[in-house]
Scaffold this active site. Structure first.
Site, PDB file in Angstrom:
ATOM      1  N   GLY A 347       0.818  -1.343   0.259  1.00 35.05           N
ATOM      2  CA  GLY A 347      -0.293   0.305  -0.245  1.00 35.05           C
ATOM      3  C   GLY A 347       0.608   1.080   0.421  1.00 35.05           C
ATOM      4  O   GLY A 347       2.030   1.236  -0.163  1.00 35.05           O
ATOM      5  N   ASN A 348       0.327   2.666   0.424  1.00 33.01           N
ATOM      6  CA  ASN A 348       0.595   3.786   0.657  1.00 33.01           C
ATOM      7  C   ASN A 348       1.851   3.788   1.423  1.00 33.01           C
ATOM      8  O   ASN A 348       2.722   4.094   1.183  1.00 33.01           O
ATOM      9  CB  ASN A 348       0.183   4.732   0.657  1.00 33.01           C
ATOM     10  CG  ASN A 348      -0.741   5.362  -0.791  1.00 33.01           C
ATOM     11  OD1 ASN A 348      -0.576   4.680  -1.840  1.00 33.01           O
ATOM     12  ND2 ASN A 348      -1.860   5.370  -0.546  1.00 33.01           N
ATOM     13  N   PHE A 349       1.864   2.887   2.293  1.00 35.02           N
ATOM     14  CA  PHE A 349       2.652   3.117   3.596  1.00 35.02           C
ATOM     15  C   PHE A 349       4.359   2.131   3.214  1.00 35.02           C
ATOM     16  O   PHE A 349       4.895   2.540   4.035  1.00 35.02           O
ATOM     17  CB  PHE A 349       2.172   2.544   4.933  1.00 35.02           C
ATOM     18  CG  PHE A 349       1.939   1.148   4.504  1.00 35.02           C
ATOM     19  CD1 PHE A 349       2.672  -0.305   5.339  1.00 35.02           C
ATOM     20  CD2 PHE A 349       0.510   0.871   4.453  1.00 35.02           C
ATOM     21  CE1 PHE A 349       2.301  -1.273   4.654  1.00 35.02           C
ATOM     22  CE2 PHE A 349      -0.116  -0.442   4.387  1.00 35.02           C
ATOM     23  CZ  PHE A 349       0.962  -1.354   4.642  1.00 35.02           C
ATOM     24  N   GLY A 350       4.129   1.382   2.355  1.00 30.91           N
ATOM     25  CA  GLY A 350       5.264   0.168   2.523  1.00 30.91           C
ATOM     26  C   GLY A 350       4.099  -0.969   1.826  1.00 30.91           C
ATOM     27  O   GLY A 350       3.686  -1.018   0.843  1.00 30.91           O
ATOM     28  N   SER A 351       4.961  -1.759   2.465  1.00 27.28           N
ATOM     29  CA  SER A 351       4.378  -3.532   2.268  1.00 27.28           C
ATOM     30  C   SER A 351       4.898  -4.306   3.657  1.00 27.28           C
ATOM     31  O   SER A 351       5.018  -4.092   4.785  1.00 27.28           O
ATOM     32  CB  SER A 351       5.334  -4.564   0.942  1.00 27.28           C
ATOM     33  OG  SER A 351       7.143  -4.299   1.905  1.00 27.28           O
ATOM     34  N   VAL A 352       3.671  -5.649   3.457  1.00 23.92           N
ATOM     35  CA  VAL A 352       3.356  -6.391   4.690  1.00 23.92           C
ATOM     36  C   VAL A 352       3.966  -7.563   3.961  1.00 23.92           C
ATOM     37  O   VAL A 352       3.704  -8.371   2.957  1.00 23.92           O
ATOM     38  CB  VAL A 352       1.698  -7.156   4.880  1.00 23.92           C
ATOM     39  CG1 VAL A 352       1.935  -7.915   5.815  1.00 23.92           C
ATOM     40  CG2 VAL A 352       1.689  -5.210   5.279  1.00 23.92           C
ATOM     41  N   LYS A 369       3.648  -4.548   8.969  1.00 23.76           N
ATOM     42  CA  LYS A 369       3.600  -4.379   7.864  1.00 23.76           C
ATOM     43  C   LYS A 369       5.354  -3.501   7.697  1.00 23.76           C
ATOM     44  O   LYS A 369       5.071  -3.174   8.962  1.00 23.76           O
ATOM     45  CB  LYS A 369       2.432  -3.493   8.608  1.00 23.76           C
ATOM     46  CG  LYS A 369       2.611  -1.880   7.998  1.00 23.76           C
ATOM     47  CD  LYS A 369       1.257  -1.224   8.617  1.00 23.76           C
ATOM     48  CE  LYS A 369       0.122  -2.443   8.668  1.00 23.76           C
ATOM     49  NZ  LYS A 369      -1.330  -0.897   8.813  1.00 23.76           N
ATOM     50  N   ASP A 461     -12.369   2.697  10.851  1.00 18.50           N
ATOM     51  CA  ASP A 461     -12.087   2.272   9.455  1.00 18.50           C
ATOM     52  C   ASP A 461     -12.480   0.026   9.173  1.00 18.50           C
ATOM     53  O   ASP A 461     -11.930  -0.526   8.839  1.00 18.50           O
ATOM     54  CB  ASP A 461     -10.006   2.448   9.637  1.00 18.50           C
ATOM     55  CG  ASP A 461     -10.709   1.980   7.743  1.00 18.50           C
ATOM     56  OD1 ASP A 461     -11.573   1.959   7.137  1.00 18.50           O
ATOM     57  OD2 ASP A 461      -9.031   2.269   6.805  1.00 18.50           O
TER      58      ASP A 461
END
Length: 619
Positions: A347-352, A369, A461
Site C-alpha cells: 500500500g501507500n505505507f509500504g508492504s506486508v 508491516k 475504518d
C-alpha cells in the site's frame, strides 16, 4: 443455543404423543389443527401432530445430513418454521394442509428435553477440557462455537445420566437391580465388551431381563427390530413412554452413584476433538480385565473435520503463557525476527511481508508491516500510534500486535491471518460458502467490535477489506491506523480535519461533523455486513462520495442483498439509522448477530435431500 423452533407459539418442546393429543383435544379437534414437538428418535428432529377427520396423525420431521428438515418423502426446508409455512399452503401428501396452529396456553413455555438441561454445562466442560481455556478466552469460545460443539457432545450426553453405568458386568448389573426395591421397570444401561454395543438391563416380576442395543452403519442405536435413535439417551426416553419390544416400559433408574446428577459433579467422558476421531473398529487389545472396553466407539463422518478458531495458534495471545509474558515489550529485538521473501500485500505505507518471530519457548508465524524508506514523518508517527493502540488490545477476534521493530525500517509485527481480506475471499463463492458461514464470520467481527466498545476504542475504518481470515471459519479485525482511544468520560472523538476517509463506510455525523464514536463504527459494521452478504460486492456501486452522502440524506439505504435472510437485513438497517444515538450499540448488535448465526447454523443451506414419504409411528 436455543431450539430453532423455540420462537414458534405452536412448538411444545419435549412432550409425548399422548400429551400432544391431549392439547389438540382441548383445542377443539378441528381439521387442520396442528402443533410441533421435539422428536425423541431423531437428534434435532421434530414431530408434526395434525388433526383430520377427528383423528390424530403424527409425522416425523427429520433433520437431513445437510441441515435441512423434511417429512419423509417431502420437500426439504431450511427450518421448521419454513416447513410448517409450506404445508399450510400445500398438503403435499398430508391428509390436509395446516390450517390452525394449536398455540401453547399463556404462560406455558416449551418443555425442555433431557439434553436441553445438560447442554450448557457440557459445552463449557468440553471447551475447557479440549482447549485448556479459562476466563474470557473460554467465554468467547463458548459463544462463538456453541453450534459446532453442541453437535459433538450430544452423542455423549448419556454419560451424564443416572441410569448409565460405564463399567459393569452382567452379574454386577443383576446384583444392583435386585438390591433394594425390586420395582417393575427399574433399569440401567451399560456398555458391552463388544465395541459400540450396550446392554439395557430391566427388572420385571422379580426377574432381570437384558436387551442388546447396537449401532447400525449410520450410527443409529436400536434394540434388534426396534425403532432407531440418534443417541442412547433418546432411546431411553422413548422406552419410558413405550415398551416397543421390551417386557415393560422403563420406569425407575437404578442410579450410578458416581454419575453426574442434579447434585453430583462427575463429568462424562467428553468426545474427542474431531481431528482425533477415527472410524470405529473392534479394539480387542484394549479390553479391560473384566472384558469391557474402556470407551465405546463412535461412528464419525469420513469428511475432514471443520476447523474451529480454538484449534489455531492465534486464538490466544502468544503471551498467554506466563513464561512468555515476562518478555512482553513494545519494541522487539531484530535478531529474533526472520523476514521471508514473501509479500502478502502492499500500500501507500509500504508492504506486508511474511515472517517468523522467535519467542522464549516457541516460534510463531507473523505478518510484518514494513514502512517504506523515505516515508514522511507524519506517516511514521501514524504507524507508531497504530502500534500503541494495537499493543493494548487482546481479543481472539482482533489481530494482535506482537511488537514494533526499528531496524532497516520501522516494522509492525502482527499475528498472521493468512486467509486474506473477507471481501476478496467471498467473491465468486456464493454457491460454495453458505450464508450460515458468512453469518459466523460476521458474528466474530461483532464480538471483536463489542470488545473495542468495552475498551472505549473507536476503529474508524471497519470494512470487509479490514477483516482478515485465519481460515474459512475464523475472522479477525485488522488495520487500526485510524483508530482512536476515547477518554474515560468521552462518547465520541472529533477529528480536526477530514483526511482520505472511506466515505462509503462512514456514518452521516462522521462526514458532516467529523464526529466518531462506537455508534459510527456500528454504521460501518452495517456496510461490512452488506459487503459480506453480497459476497464481496462493492457498496454503493458506481456512486461517488458526494452521491452517497446525498443518497443517505434522502433517507435511502442500500437494498437487501440477494438471498440475505430478513433478520440480517433488519439488523443491517438498524445499523444505518440516521441519528447515532438511536442506533444499537455493539452489545446489542452482537446479541442479535449471535441469534441470527445460531439460527442459521441449525439449518444449514444445501440441496434438498430425497426420502420416501410415509406417516410413521413416533413418540
Amino acid at each position: 443455543m436455543p431450539d430453532p423452533a423455540a420462537h414458534l407459539p405452536f412448538f411444545y418442546g419435549s412432550i409425548s404423543r399422548a400429551e400432544a393429543e391431549e392439547h389438540l383435544k382441548l383445542a377443539g379437534m378441528a381439521d387442520g389443527l396442528f402443533l410441533l414437538r421435539q422428536c425423541l428418535r431423531s437428534l434435532g428432529g421434530y414431530v408434526l401432530s395434525l388433526v383430520h377427520d377427528v383423528r390424530f396423525h403424527h409425522f416425523p420431521i427429520e433433520r437431513q445430513l445437510n441441515g435441512t428438515y423434511a417429512i419423509a418423502g417431502g420437500k426439504a426446508h431450511c427450518g421448521p418454521a419454513e416447513l410448517c409455512e409450506f404445508y399450510s399452503r400445500d398438503p403435499d401428501g398430508l391428509p390436509c394442509n395446516l390450517r390452525k396452529p394449536c398455540n401453547r396456553p399463556s404462560g406455558l413455555e416449551p418443555q425442555p428435553g433431557v439434553f436441553d438441561c445438560l447442554r450448557d454445562a457440557m459445552v463449557r466442560d468440553y471447551v475447557r477440557q479440549t482447549w485448556k481455556l479459562e476466563g474470557e478466552a473460554l467465554e468467547q469460545a463458548i459463544i462463538s462455537q456453541a453450534p459446532q460443539v453442541e453437535k459433538l457432545i450430544a452423542t455423549t450426553a448419556h454419560e451424564r445420566m443416572p441410569w448409565y453405568h460405564s463399567s459393569l458386568t452382567r452379574e454386577e448389573a443383576e446384583r444392583k437391580l435386585y438390591s433394594g426395591a425390586q420395582t417393575d421397570g427399574k433399569f440401567l444401561l451399560r456398555p458391552r465388551k463388544e465395541q459400540g454395543t450396550y446392554a439395557l438391563s430391566l427388572i420385571y416380576g422379580k426377574t432381570v431381563y437384558h436387551y442388546l442395543i447396537s449401532q447400525d452403519k449410520a450410527g443409529k442405536y436400536c434394540i434388534p427390530e426396534g425403532t432407531k435413535f440418534d443417541t442412547l439417551w433418546q432411546l431411553v426416553e422413548y422406552l419410558k413412554l413405550k415398551a416397543d419390544g421390551l417386557i415393560y416400559c422403563l420406569k425407575e433408574a437404578c442410579p450410578n452413584s458416581s454419575a453426574s446428577n442434579a447434585s453430583g459433579a462427575a463429568a462424562p467422558t467428553l468426545p474427542a476433538h474431531p481431528s482425533t476421531l477415527t472410524h470405529p473398529q473392534r479394539r480387542i487389545d484394549t479390553l479391560n480385565s473384566d472384558g469391557y472396553t474402556p470407551e465405546p466407539a463412535r461412528i464419525t463422518s469420513p469428511d475432514k473435520p471443520r476447523p474451529m478458531p480454538m484449534d489455531t495458534s492465534v486464538y490466544e495471545s502468544p503471551y498467554s503463557d506466563p513464561e512468555e509474558l515476562k518478555d512482553k515489550k513494545l519494541f522487539l529485538k531484530r535478531d529474533n525476527l526472520l523476514i521471508a521473501d514473501i509479500e502478502l500485500g502492499c500500500g501507500n505505507f509500504g508492504s506486508v511481508r511474511q515472517g517468523v518471530y522467535r519467542m522464549r519457548k516457541k516460534q510463531i508465524d507473523v505478518a510484518i508491516k514494513v514502512l517504506k524508506q523515505g516515508t514522511e514523518k507524519a506517516d511514521t508517527e501514524e504507524m507508531m500510534r497504530e502500534a500503541q493502540i494495537m499493543h493494548q488490545l487482546d481479543n481472539p477476534y482482533i489481530v494482535r500486535l506482537i511488537g514494533v521493530c526499528q531496524a532497516e525500517a520501522l516494522m509492525l509485527v502482527m499475528e498472521m491471518a493468512g486467509g486474506g481480506p473477507l471481501h476478496k475471499f467471498l467473491v465468486g463463492k456464493r454457491e460454495e460458502i453458505p450464508v450460515s458461514n458468512v453469518a459466523e464470520l460476521l458474528h466474530q467481527v461483532s464480538m471483536g467490535m463489542k470488545y473495542l466498545e468495552e475498551k472505549n476504542f473507536v476503529h474508524r475504518d471497519l470494512a470487509a477489506r479490514n477483516v482478515l481470515l485465519v481460515n474459512r471459519h475464523y475472522a479477525k479485525i485488522s488495520d487500526f491506523g485510524l483508530s482512536k482511544a476515547l477518554g474515560a468520560d468521552d462518547s465520541y472523538y472529533t477529528a480536526r480535519s477530514a483526511g482520505k476517509w472511506p466515505l462509503k463506510w462512514y456514518a452521516p455525523e462522521c462526514i458532516n461533523f467529523r464526529k466518531f464514536s462506537s455508534r459510527s463504527d456500528v454504521w460501518s459494521y452495517g456496510v461490512t455486513m452488506w459487503e459480506a452478504l453480497s459476497y464481496g460486492q462493492k457498496p454503493y456501486k458506481k456512486m461517488k462520495g458526494p452521491e452517497v452522502m446525498a443518497f443517505i440524506e434522502q433517507g435511502k439505504r442500500m437494498e437487501c442483498p440477494p438471498e440475505c435472510p430478513p433478520e440480517l437485513y433488519a439488523l443491517m438497517s438498524d445499523c444505518w439509522i440516521y441519528k447515532w444515538e438511536d442506533r444499537p450499540d455493539f452489545l446489542t448488535v452482537e446479541q442479535r448477530m449471535r441469534a441470527c448465526y445460531y439460527s442459521l447454523a441449525s439449518k444449514v443451506e444445501g440441496p434438498p435431500g430425497s426420502t420416501q414419504k410415509a406417516e410413521a409411528a413416533c413418540a
